[in-house]
Design a protein around this motif. Structure first.
Motif, mmCIF file in Angstrom:
data_model
loop_
_atom_site.group_PDB
_atom_site.id
_atom_site.type_symbol
_atom_site.label_atom_id
_atom_site.label_comp_id
_atom_site.label_asym_id
_atom_site.label_seq_id
_atom_site.Cartn_x
_atom_site.Cartn_y
_atom_site.Cartn_z
ATOM 1 N N MET A 1 0.829 -1.193 0.000
ATOM 2 C CA MET A 1 0.000 0.000 0.000
ATOM 3 C C MET A 1 0.869 1.250 0.000
ATOM 4 N N ALA A 2 0.356 2.302 -0.594
ATOM 5 C CA ALA A 2 1.112 3.551 -0.677
ATOM 6 C C ALA A 2 0.846 4.434 0.537
ATOM 7 N N GLU A 3 1.862 5.160 0.910
ATOM 8 C CA GLU A 3 1.701 6.115 2.007
ATOM 9 C C GLU A 3 0.946 7.336 1.501
ATOM 10 N N LYS A 4 0.143 7.915 2.389
ATOM 11 C CA LYS A 4 -0.600 9.134 2.081
ATOM 12 C C LYS A 4 -0.215 10.188 3.109
ATOM 13 N N LEU A 5 -0.441 11.441 2.748
ATOM 14 C CA LEU A 5 -0.186 12.538 3.675
ATOM 15 C C LEU A 5 -1.445 12.798 4.481
ATOM 16 N N LEU A 31 4.835 8.091 19.182
ATOM 17 C CA LEU A 31 3.649 7.377 18.693
ATOM 18 C C LEU A 31 3.643 7.309 17.166
ATOM 19 N N LEU A 32 3.989 8.411 16.519
ATOM 20 C CA LEU A 32 4.041 8.411 15.051
ATOM 21 C C LEU A 32 5.071 7.402 14.555
ATOM 22 N N LYS A 33 6.241 7.417 15.162
ATOM 23 C CA LYS A 33 7.307 6.501 14.759
ATOM 24 C C LYS A 33 6.907 5.044 14.999
ATOM 25 N N LYS A 34 6.255 4.785 16.134
ATOM 26 C CA LYS A 34 5.823 3.429 16.481
ATOM 27 C C LYS A 34 4.906 2.846 15.408
ATOM 28 N N ALA A 71 -2.645 3.464 5.894
ATOM 29 C CA ALA A 71 -3.925 3.477 6.611
ATOM 30 C C ALA A 71 -3.864 2.663 7.909
ATOM 31 N N GLU A 72 -3.174 1.523 7.886
ATOM 32 C CA GLU A 72 -3.090 0.692 9.089
ATOM 33 C C GLU A 72 -2.368 1.431 10.214
ATOM 34 N N GLY A 73 -1.362 2.211 9.858
ATOM 35 C CA GLY A 73 -0.628 2.981 10.849
ATOM 36 C C GLY A 73 -1.498 4.031 11.510
ATOM 37 N N VAL A 74 -2.401 4.640 10.728
ATOM 38 C CA VAL A 74 -3.295 5.666 11.275
ATOM 39 C C VAL A 74 -4.266 5.032 12.268
ATOM 40 N N GLU A 78 -4.497 6.151 16.185
ATOM 41 C CA GLU A 78 -5.742 6.594 16.829
ATOM 42 C C GLU A 78 -6.041 5.771 18.077
ATOM 43 N N ARG A 79 -5.822 4.471 17.991
ATOM 44 C CA ARG A 79 -6.063 3.590 19.133
ATOM 45 C C ARG A 79 -5.136 3.941 20.303
ATOM 46 N N ASP A 80 -3.852 4.119 20.012
ATOM 47 C CA ASP A 80 -2.900 4.463 21.077
ATOM 48 C C ASP A 80 -3.183 5.835 21.686
ATOM 49 N N CYS A 81 -3.652 6.777 20.884
ATOM 50 C CA CYS A 81 -3.976 8.110 21.408
ATOM 51 C C CYS A 81 -5.197 8.058 22.320
#
Length: 162
Positions: A1-5, A31-34, A71-74, A78-81
């Motif tokens: 999958m491609a990364e999106k901004l 969190l972003l890096k994780k 998308a999976e990273g987002v 959200e869950r961790d936040c």
């Protein structure tokens, strides 16, 4: 999958942000890096009164971020936040036009909350309108002076009686 901004808006308790801003900023970066996200831009906004109390907080500090992720990273972010006791809220948006918004913020064409940007744009538009009006008046005065110097009758703005 491609990364999106993506655009991420984090909300913190203003008291906590005042005491430990570097720690909160580091928490978000971790969190972003994780979750495999790459931070492109971040900006702290001034404290502001919240419309309603969130977890006993009446004032909040917003932290705007632009990051690239899949998308999976987002979803993981959200869950961790939601589980974090330091983050009151998180809103993540995706829109293809975010690339231009991010570019404008990185180049410092715009910065700060939207109402500050809108106020600056209104002031710039008013200044441009004033300059255009002044230029039109100067051009009219110059044309009138040239017409008077050439011996031509100058148009009068007041009607004359016959």
């Amino acid at each position: 999958m491609a990364e999106k901004l993506y655009e991420g808006m984090f909300l913190f308790d203003a008291n906590l942000a005042g005491k430990d801003w570097p720690g909160l900023e580091q928490h978000v970066h971790e969190l972003l890096k994780k979750h495999g996200a790459k931070l492109e831009y971040s900006e702290r906004w001034p404290d502001r009164k919240l419309a309603y109390e969130i977890g006993r907080s009446k004032k909040g500090t917003y932290y705007l971020t632009y990051f690239k992720s899949e998308a999976e990273g987002v979803a993981g972010l959200e869950r961790d936040c939601q589980l974090s006791e330091r983050i009151l809220r998180l809103l993540v948006l995706y829109d293809p036009t975010l690339v231009e918004d991010c570019r404008r913020r990185i180049s410092r064409e715009v910065q700060g909350p939207p109402e500050d940007i809108e106020a600056a744009e209104v002031a710039a538009a008013a200044a441009a309108a004033t300059a255009a009006t002044a230029a039109a008046v100067a051009a009219k005065a110059s044309a009138a002076a040239e017409a008077g110097a050439a011996g031509s009758p100058v148009e009068s703005e007041t009607p004359t009686e016959a």
